[in-house]
Design a protein around this motif. Structure first.
Motif, mmCIF file in Angstrom:
data_model
loop_
_atom_site.group_PDB
_atom_site.id
_atom_site.type_symbol
_atom_site.label_atom_id
_atom_site.label_comp_id
_atom_site.label_asym_id
_atom_site.label_seq_id
_atom_site.Cartn_x
_atom_site.Cartn_y
_atom_site.Cartn_z
ATOM 1 N N GLU A 113 17.108 -11.579 -27.857
ATOM 2 C CA GLU A 113 16.253 -12.767 -27.946
ATOM 3 C C GLU A 113 16.699 -13.667 -29.102
ATOM 4 O O GLU A 113 16.669 -14.897 -28.983
ATOM 5 C CB GLU A 113 14.797 -12.353 -28.141
ATOM 6 C CG GLU A 113 14.153 -11.770 -26.883
ATOM 7 C CD GLU A 113 12.729 -11.307 -27.132
ATOM 8 O OE1 GLU A 113 12.301 -11.342 -28.314
ATOM 9 O OE2 GLU A 113 12.052 -10.904 -26.167
ATOM 10 N N SER A 114 17.113 -13.055 -30.197
ATOM 11 C CA SER A 114 17.563 -13.862 -31.335
ATOM 12 C C SER A 114 18.876 -14.583 -31.031
ATOM 13 O O SER A 114 19.163 -15.625 -31.623
ATOM 14 C CB SER A 114 17.746 -12.971 -32.568
ATOM 15 O OG SER A 114 18.834 -12.074 -32.397
ATOM 16 N N GLU A 115 19.671 -14.025 -30.097
ATOM 17 C CA GLU A 115 20.939 -14.646 -29.712
ATOM 18 C C GLU A 115 20.777 -15.604 -28.530
ATOM 19 O O GLU A 115 21.686 -16.380 -28.246
ATOM 20 C CB GLU A 115 21.961 -13.568 -29.348
ATOM 21 C CG GLU A 115 22.336 -12.655 -30.495
ATOM 22 C CD GLU A 115 23.079 -13.379 -31.595
ATOM 23 O OE1 GLU A 115 23.977 -14.183 -31.268
ATOM 24 O OE2 GLU A 115 22.765 -13.149 -32.780
ATOM 25 N N GLY A 116 19.654 -15.508 -27.811
ATOM 26 C CA GLY A 116 19.415 -16.356 -26.649
ATOM 27 C C GLY A 116 19.868 -15.706 -25.361
ATOM 28 O O GLY A 116 20.737 -14.829 -25.348
ATOM 29 N N ASN A 117 19.266 -16.131 -24.234
ATOM 30 C CA ASN A 117 19.612 -15.632 -22.893
ATOM 31 C C ASN A 117 19.436 -14.118 -22.786
ATOM 32 O O ASN A 117 20.354 -13.393 -22.402
ATOM 33 C CB ASN A 117 21.051 -16.011 -22.516
ATOM 34 C CG ASN A 117 21.255 -17.508 -22.423
ATOM 35 O OD1 ASN A 117 20.381 -18.228 -21.951
ATOM 36 N ND2 ASN A 117 22.396 -17.983 -22.893
ATOM 37 N N CYS A 118 18.271 -13.611 -23.159
ATOM 38 C CA CYS A 118 17.991 -12.187 -23.044
ATOM 39 C C CYS A 118 17.691 -11.839 -21.589
ATOM 40 O O CYS A 118 16.764 -12.410 -20.991
ATOM 41 C CB CYS A 118 16.799 -11.802 -23.914
ATOM 42 S SG CYS A 118 16.318 -10.056 -23.764
#
Length: 314
Positions: A113-118
């Motif tokens: 989630e912190s990196e995006g696109n989970c």
């Protein structure tokens, strides 16, 4: 060599991520501490009963005099305890991941989630997730045990058995440890264990570069507990680059996108293709028929180049 360095960087990235999110680092310590207590209890029982086990396993030495009986059984106790320690190192990660499946699933999801696109997790009950993790861990451990037995016998070969074989053993252990650690993020993507092995065999350097330093660090007492949350975070980051998400193009697709939308959409040898043959597509009157075929059919490519084929595995 580039993949080896990249694997080590993922380990550093994972430790850096948990250092920046201290609450999640403490959260990830819980299952590792539980596993540490269990292993400490088992090793303590083994140490207490090792003398009795040695006497039971060597009845032929009951009539031996001093000091031969003590030397034999002392050697047996030392080998038994050393084997128990080695088995603990090899199985600690699998047991910790099994105990902490809900913990590390939450930690891995937070990293994504912190990196995006989970990617969304599969809609399965907890007991089924634990059963899949147990089944996959047994599958990986059996494969690792097969390599371990082979390397054990190769260790008796003079010279290479005391130099090359131990180094190979650490690399093999690192590969399978990487398989175990990436299982959390791979299971979220619903990738079966055989496919996980195939993916990591295709990038052996990446897996070995990530897992081997962890194997060496886990040999230091209590270090495994401290590094476990960061190892899971680093494995999640590794999987994100190894397996593109549903909204992320693969590497070949990114290359096609860079060539332009019109060129990427047309196959090779057709109008508007990236090889540059033929004019761009345009409407034509019905009585004139389609445009002429490309003049150089021998340069047409097949359904995929050899570079797009998956690499050969072990």
């Amino acid at each position: 060599m580039r993949d080896l360095v990249a694997g080590m960087r993922y380990l550093g990235k994972g430790q850096r991520w948990v250092a920046q999110h201290g609450r999640w680092w403490g959260f990830g310590l819980i299952p590792a501490l539980i596993a540490l207590v269990l292993y400490a209890a088992v090793l303590t029982v083994l140490a207490i009963w090792s003398g009795d086990i040695a006497a039971w396993a060597t009845p032929f030495a009951d009539g031996w005099g001093s000091p031969w009986q003590g030397l034999l059984r002392g050697l047996f106790v030392a080998l038994l305890f050393a084997g128990g320690l080695m088995l603990s190192v090899l199985t600690f990660t699998a047991v910790t991941l099994l105990i902490g499946d809900p913990f590390y699933e939450s930690l891995s999801e937070k990293v994504e989630e912190s990196e995006g696109n989970c990617p969304p997790s599969p809609d399965r009950p907890l007991w089924q997730e634990i059963w899949i993790a147990l089944r996959d861990s047994v599958h990986v451990l059996l494969r690792a045990a097969g390599f371990g037995i082979l390397l054990f016998f190769l260790g008796f070969v003079p010279v290479i058995g005391q130099t090359v074989i131990p180094a190979i053993g650490f690399c093999v252990s690192g590969f399978f440890l990487a398989v175990e650690l990436t299982s959390v993020a791979m299971q979220r993507r619903d990738i079966p264990v055989r496919e996980r092995l195939r993916l990591l065999r295709g990038r052996k350097g990446l897996a070995v570069g990530f897992g081997t330093p962890i194997v060496l660090l886990f040999l230091i007492p209590f270090v495994a507990v401290v590094l476990m949350p960061g190892a899971v975070a680093g494995a999640t980051l590794l999987v994100r680059d190894l397996v593109p998400g549903p909204d992320e193009p693969s590497e070949p697709a990114r290359g096609e996108a860079a060539a332009g939308p019109d060129q990427a959409a047309a196959p090779y040898g057709q109008p508007g293709a990236p090889d540059g043959f033929g004019p761009p597509p345009a409407p034509f009157p019905p009585n004139q028929g389609p445009p002429q075929a490309p003049r150089y059919p021998h340069q047409q490519s097949g359904p995929g180049s050899s570079a797009a084929r998956p690499p050969a595995g072990w």
